[in-house]
Design a protein around this motif. Structure first.
Motif, short mmCIF file in Angstrom:
data_model
loop_
_atom_site.label_atom_id
_atom_site.label_comp_id
_atom_site.label_asym_id
_atom_site.label_seq_id
_atom_site.Cartn_x
_atom_site.Cartn_y
_atom_site.Cartn_z
N HIS A 289 55.52 -45.59 -51.77
CA HIS A 289 55.43 -44.13 -51.68
C HIS A 289 54.97 -43.73 -50.29
CE1 HIS A 289 51.03 -44.48 -52.02
NE2 HIS A 289 51.26 -45.33 -53.01
N ASN B 205 64.21 -43.74 -70.83
CA ASN B 205 64.11 -42.89 -69.65
C ASN B 205 65.48 -42.75 -69.01
OD1 ASN B 205 63.60 -41.72 -67.13
ND2 ASN B 205 61.59 -42.69 -66.97
N ALA C 150 66.28 -40.21 -66.76
CA ALA C 150 66.21 -39.28 -65.63
C ALA C 150 67.13 -39.73 -64.50
CB ALA C 150 64.77 -39.18 -65.12
N GLY C 151 67.92 -38.82 -63.96
CA GLY C 151 68.81 -39.13 -62.86
C GLY C 151 70.16 -39.63 -63.31
N ARG D 71 66.00 -40.54 -58.47
CA ARG D 71 64.83 -40.11 -59.23
C ARG D 71 63.75 -39.66 -58.25
NH1 ARG D 71 64.27 -44.84 -63.77
NH2 ARG D 71 65.54 -43.88 -65.38
N ASP D 72 63.26 -38.44 -58.44
CA ASP D 72 62.16 -37.93 -57.63
C ASP D 72 62.43 -38.10 -56.13
OD1 ASP D 72 60.74 -37.35 -59.99
OD2 ASP D 72 59.95 -39.38 -60.07
N ASN D 73 63.61 -37.68 -55.70
CA ASN D 73 64.02 -37.74 -54.29
C ASN D 73 64.08 -39.17 -53.74
OD1 ASN D 73 64.13 -34.86 -54.01
ND2 ASN D 73 61.89 -34.84 -53.86
N THR D 74 64.19 -40.13 -54.63
CA THR D 74 64.29 -41.53 -54.22
C THR D 74 65.57 -42.13 -54.79
OG1 THR D 74 61.88 -41.80 -54.18
CG2 THR D 74 63.19 -43.81 -54.32
N ASP E 135 62.02 -40.31 -49.32
CA ASP E 135 60.75 -39.61 -49.52
C ASP E 135 59.55 -40.52 -49.25
OD1 ASP E 135 59.26 -37.35 -50.03
OD2 ASP E 135 59.11 -37.74 -52.18
N THR F 216 59.52 -43.74 -49.32
CA THR F 216 59.63 -45.03 -50.01
C THR F 216 60.69 -45.89 -49.34
OG1 THR F 216 58.98 -44.07 -52.13
CG2 THR F 216 60.19 -46.15 -52.20
#
Length: 257
Positions: free
Chosen positions: A68, A168, A170-171, A193-196, A218, A220
């Motif tokens: 991160h 899960n 997401a994305g 996922r989450d800008n990654t 982001d 990462t």
């Protein structure tokens, strides 16, 4: 003492793997052979990769980079199995220290280097380092001071996280054309996922194991390689003259404080 510094970092890698190697179908369909998984949908390939990982009894995990924004790049090299045995090392990066880790049965051995003692234990590090004099700390695998570390050394920890996150979705999951990773033929799967951007490379022939996971964006920038599936963890442990009991170590440092 060392648990919060060494144990939580490998655990973070395990969580990242779990959130990436997941799918929407129920686990339990068995591991399918990847005769030509390139003809399957992206979700079907992801499900088979997840099931292959859950079916493994042991593996080698090689992780490097930062998970991160603002984190220090580090690396983890571990061979681990379902019985909680492991052998490897953790490097905290930027000369912050590293440590060898061996866990076998009910015992765990940890040998931090000089940079670790200097940077991670500034108050008592020199005393610990002087007493150990290059030897391993030996402790029970249930010692609460090293519990985070010993849990991270257990393949069951990774597999349980994968299983718990199986729903899960997401994305959007996308499949790219078959390519090569080293000598292996692989099918890349990508999910945001989450800008990654998470990219999972799945073996296109044989058992559809996940062979590499990359995380980019982001702040990462990390890579995790998986290998040596179902090969045993080394069984050699440090001899008594190269170890120092952790309870005796803490008693000695208390007396010299």
């Amino acid at each position: 003492m060392t648990g919060p510094h060494l144990g939580t970092r490998p655990a973070a890698w395990a969580a990242a793997i779990a959130l990436s190697v997941t799918g929407s179908s129920l686990i339990g369909s068995g591991v399918a052979q990847a005769d030509d998984i390139s003809t399957l949908t992206s979700q079907q390939i992801a499900d088979r990769a997840r099931d292959a990982l859950l079916d493994a009894h042991s593996m080698h995990l090689s992780a490097r980079g930062n998970l991160h924004k603002g984190s220090t790049p580090m690396s983890v090299e571990l061979t681990l199995d379902r019985s909680g045995n492991c052998d490897g090392s953790v490097d905290l990066g930027h000369s912050q220290g590293s440590a060898r880790i061996i866990k076998h049965g009910n015992d765990v051995w940890v040998k931090p280097d000089a940079d670790f003692w200097k940077n991670q234990v500034p108050d008592g590090g020199p005393a610990f380092a002087a007493i150990l004099n290059g030897r391993y700390m030996r402790a029970s695998a249930t010692d609460p001071r090293l519990l985070a570390l010993t849990r991270a050394c257990d393949l069951d920890t990774v597999q349980k996280l994968v299983s718990d996150n199986a729903d899960n979705q997401a994305g959007t999951l996308n499949k790219a054309a078959t390519t090569t990773l080293g000598k292996a033929s692989v099918v890349p799967l990508t999910r945001m996922r989450d800008n990654t951007t998470l990219t999972l490379y799945v073996a296109a022939t044989g058992t559809p194991y996940p062979l590499r996971l990359t995380l980019r964006g982001d702040g990462t920038d990390a890579t995790v390689d998986f290998s040596a599936f179902d090969k045993p963890v080394p069984t050699s442990t440090p001899p008594p003259d190269e170890t120092f009991d952790i309870n005796a170590l803490l008693g000695r440092t208390t007396q010299t404080a």
